[in-house]
Design an enzyme around this catalytic site. Structure first.
Site, PDB file in Angstrom:
ATOM      1  N   GLU A  53      -0.307  -9.673  -1.047  1.00 14.71           N
ATOM      2  CA  GLU A  53      -2.020  -9.936  -0.571  1.00 14.71           C
ATOM      3  C   GLU A  53      -2.520 -10.069  -1.952  1.00 14.71           C
ATOM      4  OE1 GLU A  53      -2.762  -7.899   3.832  1.00 14.71           O
ATOM      5  OE2 GLU A  53      -2.469  -6.652   2.192  1.00 14.71           O
ATOM      6  N   ALA A  83       0.796  -1.119  -0.093  1.00 18.68           N
ATOM      7  CA  ALA A  83       0.134  -0.094   0.057  1.00 18.68           C
ATOM      8  C   ALA A  83       0.896   1.303  -0.223  1.00 18.68           C
ATOM      9  CB  ALA A  83      -0.908   0.122   1.310  1.00 18.68           C
ATOM     10  N   GLY A 136       0.381  -5.088   0.558  1.00 16.75           N
ATOM     11  CA  GLY A 136      -0.773  -5.089  -0.259  1.00 16.75           C
ATOM     12  C   GLY A 136      -0.344  -6.039  -1.676  1.00 16.75           C
ATOM     13  N   GLU A 145       3.964  -5.119   7.439  1.00 13.23           N
ATOM     14  CA  GLU A 145       3.125  -4.089   8.115  1.00 13.23           C
ATOM     15  C   GLU A 145       3.801  -3.636   9.376  1.00 13.23           C
ATOM     16  OE1 GLU A 145       2.017  -6.487   6.231  1.00 13.23           O
ATOM     17  OE2 GLU A 145       0.531  -5.651   4.682  1.00 13.23           O
TER      18      GLU A 145
HETATM   19  N1  COA Z   1       4.614   3.315  -0.675  1.00 13.54           N
HETATM   20  C1  COA Z   1       4.910   4.563  -0.983  1.00 13.54           C
HETATM   21  N2  COA Z   1       5.965   4.620  -1.915  1.00 13.54           N
HETATM   22  C2  COA Z   1       7.059   3.434  -1.627  1.00 13.54           C
HETATM   23  C3  COA Z   1       6.694   2.166  -1.362  1.00 13.54           C
HETATM   24  C4  COA Z   1       5.425   1.985  -0.664  1.00 13.54           C
HETATM   25  N3  COA Z   1       4.914   1.125  -0.108  1.00 13.54           N
HETATM   26  N4  COA Z   1       7.503   1.454  -1.640  1.00 13.54           N
HETATM   27  C5  COA Z   1       8.397   2.203  -2.130  1.00 13.54           C
HETATM   28  N5  COA Z   1       8.200   3.348  -2.536  1.00 13.54           N
HETATM   29  C6  COA Z   1       8.784   4.563  -3.141  1.00 13.54           C
HETATM   30  C7  COA Z   1      10.065   4.919  -2.345  1.00 13.54           C
HETATM   31  O1  COA Z   1       9.481   5.810  -1.143  1.00 13.54           O
HETATM   32  C8  COA Z   1      10.954   5.677  -3.415  1.00 13.54           C
HETATM   33  O2  COA Z   1      10.339   6.644  -3.684  1.00 13.54           O
HETATM   34  P1  COA Z   1      11.340   8.267  -3.865  1.00 13.54           P
HETATM   35  O3  COA Z   1      12.088   7.874  -5.095  1.00 13.54           O
HETATM   36  O4  COA Z   1      10.329   9.110  -4.413  1.00 13.54           O
HETATM   37  O5  COA Z   1      11.832   8.372  -2.692  1.00 13.54           O
HETATM   38  C9  COA Z   1      10.651   4.617  -4.372  1.00 13.54           C
HETATM   39  O6  COA Z   1       9.401   3.935  -4.078  1.00 13.54           O
HETATM   40  C10 COA Z   1      11.643   3.668  -4.747  1.00 13.54           C
HETATM   41  O7  COA Z   1      11.852   2.992  -3.364  1.00 13.54           O
HETATM   42  P2  COA Z   1      13.390   2.901  -2.394  1.00 13.54           P
HETATM   43  O8  COA Z   1      12.931   2.580  -1.132  1.00 13.54           O
HETATM   44  O9  COA Z   1      14.274   4.021  -2.895  1.00 13.54           O
HETATM   45  O10 COA Z   1      13.925   1.824  -3.216  1.00 13.54           O
HETATM   46  P3  COA Z   1      14.879   0.505  -2.389  1.00 13.54           P
HETATM   47  O11 COA Z   1      15.374  -0.436  -3.623  1.00 13.54           O
HETATM   48  O12 COA Z   1      16.037   1.193  -1.681  1.00 13.54           O
HETATM   49  O13 COA Z   1      13.782  -0.394  -1.369  1.00 13.54           O
HETATM   50  C11 COA Z   1      11.895  -1.646  -0.605  1.00 13.54           C
HETATM   51  C12 COA Z   1      13.036  -0.960  -1.736  1.00 13.54           C
HETATM   52  C13 COA Z   1      10.815  -2.485  -1.371  1.00 13.54           C
HETATM   53  C14 COA Z   1      12.885  -2.359   0.270  1.00 13.54           C
HETATM   54  C15 COA Z   1      11.587  -0.221   0.039  1.00 13.54           C
HETATM   55  O14 COA Z   1      11.149   0.675  -1.036  1.00 13.54           O
HETATM   56  C16 COA Z   1      10.632  -0.528   1.019  1.00 13.54           C
HETATM   57  O15 COA Z   1      10.752  -1.013   2.112  1.00 13.54           O
HETATM   58  N6  COA Z   1       9.262  -0.251   0.694  1.00 13.54           N
HETATM   59  C17 COA Z   1       8.119  -0.126   1.851  1.00 13.54           C
HETATM   60  C18 COA Z   1       7.508  -1.660   1.820  1.00 13.54           C
HETATM   61  C19 COA Z   1       6.502  -1.803   2.752  1.00 13.54           C
HETATM   62  O16 COA Z   1       6.513  -1.520   3.910  1.00 13.54           O
HETATM   63  N7  COA Z   1       5.389  -2.138   2.020  1.00 13.54           N
HETATM   64  C20 COA Z   1       4.218  -2.199   2.824  1.00 13.54           C
HETATM   65  C21 COA Z   1       3.180  -1.159   3.039  1.00 13.54           C
HETATM   66  S1  COA Z   1       1.909  -1.515   4.061  1.00 13.54           S
END
Ligand code: COA
Length: 260
Positions: free
Chosen positions: A114, A66, A111, A134
């Site tokens: 999911e 999400a 999500g 989460e």
């Molecule tokens: N919601 C909103 N934005 C997200 C996102 C999410 N769930 N997951 C990634 N992004 C965005 C980042 O903020 C970043 O945006 P920016 O370039 O404007 O800063 C872009 O996507 C790239 O992500 P980044 O974190 O730079 O890539 P990474 O390779 O370093 O890390 C992840 C990848 C997936 C490990 C990391 O993005 C992450 O942990 N995301 C959240 C996952 C999460 O908790 N999901 C469940 C949500 S309920």
């Protein structure tokens, strides 16, 4: 059919639906959820489409969860409504009555994991990573993670993922039964197409009734589930697809199913 945040390509009987927000790792913001819900309704109603492949744009992510920016804005009364809306969207794919295959091409978190679990079949590229992170954010899963994950991988594996928030690699996902196949990333879509072509060549009514019997049967007793199966068996006996399937076998030719 066109959508703000999705790409849709229909070739023959197979639709490929791509969440197209690669710069945010295809995170599910409100617009993506609304577009996916609409796409599920459109694809269900489109008789020319017999199967759907769902994937994410770019080489890094299926869907990274999400949109955390949207979650951060929500008020105290918004969470439940958001969860119900997302769950409804997922059910649009799960109960479409047509096979939906998730081609998981990278991160499938929150999500994203999911949504993949609401699909009928999951295959993954070698770089895929699954997780329900989460709890890292102080929240609980809202789109079925506490319910579908234990049904697919068992309570122990599910609680491990749900309580640690750890990512699971493609091979571990395969070992747990979270995906059915792992392939190199450059072969993922070809493999998805190959599998879906095999599936859409079957009788559409038989496919729909089989998916329905599995879903309903998992929620009831064995005895009741067996009655559901017998009802489905009775129903397919009334279709021309059954006559065609049996006749084609006896005539040593490929069956041509019409879905009637
Ligand atoms: N919601 C909103 N934005 C997200 C996102 C999410 N769930 N997951 C990634 N992004 C965005 C980042 O903020 C970043 O945006 P920016 O370039 O404007 O800063 C872009 O996507 C790239 O992500 P980044 O974190 O730079 O890539 P990474 O390779 O370093 O890390 C992840 C990848 C997936 C490990 C990391 O993005 C992450 O942990 N995301 C959240 C996952 C999460 O908790 N999901 C469940 C949500 S309920």
């Amino acid at each position: 059919m066109s959508y703000q945040t999705l790409l849709l390509e229909v070739e023959g009987q197979i639709a490929v639906l791509t969440v197209n927000r690669a710069e945010k790792l295809n995170a599910l913001n409100d617009q993506v959820v609304a577009d996916l819900a609409q796409a599920a309704r459109d694809l269900a109603a489109n008789a020319a489409v017999r199967g759907v492949i769902l994937t994410g744009a770019g080489p890094k992510a299926f869907i990274a969860g999400a949109d955390i920016g949207d979650l951060a804005k929500q008020g105290v009364m918004d969470g439940r409504a958001r969860a119900l809306k997302g769950q409804g969207m997922l059910e649009g794919f799960e109960k479409m009555g047509k096979p939906v295959l998730a081609a998981v091409n990278g991160f499938a978190l929150g999500g994203g994991c999911e949504l993949a679990m609401a699909c009928h079949i999951r295959i993954a590229s070698e770089n895929a990573r699954f997780g329900q992170p989460e709890v890292n954010l102080g929240i609980t899963p809202g789109y079925g993670g506490t319910q579908r994950l234990p049904r697919i991988v068992g309570k122990g594996n599910a609680l491990y993922m749900l309580l640690t928030g750890e990512h699971v690699g493609a091979q571990d996902a395969l070992r747990m039964g979270l995906v059915s196949k792992v392939v190199p990333q450059d072969q993922l879509m070809a493999e998805a197409q190959k599998l879906m072509k095999t599936i859409v060549a079957k009788g559409p009514v038989a496919l729909a009734l089989t998916m329905d019997a599995v879903d309903r049967g998992l929620e009831t007793t064995l005895e009741e589930g067996l009655r559901i199966e017998a009802d489905a068996f009775g129903l397919v006996a009334s279709t021309s697809d059954m006559k065609e399937g049996l006749t084609a076998f006896l005539e040593k030719r490929a069956a041509k199913f019409t879905g009637s």
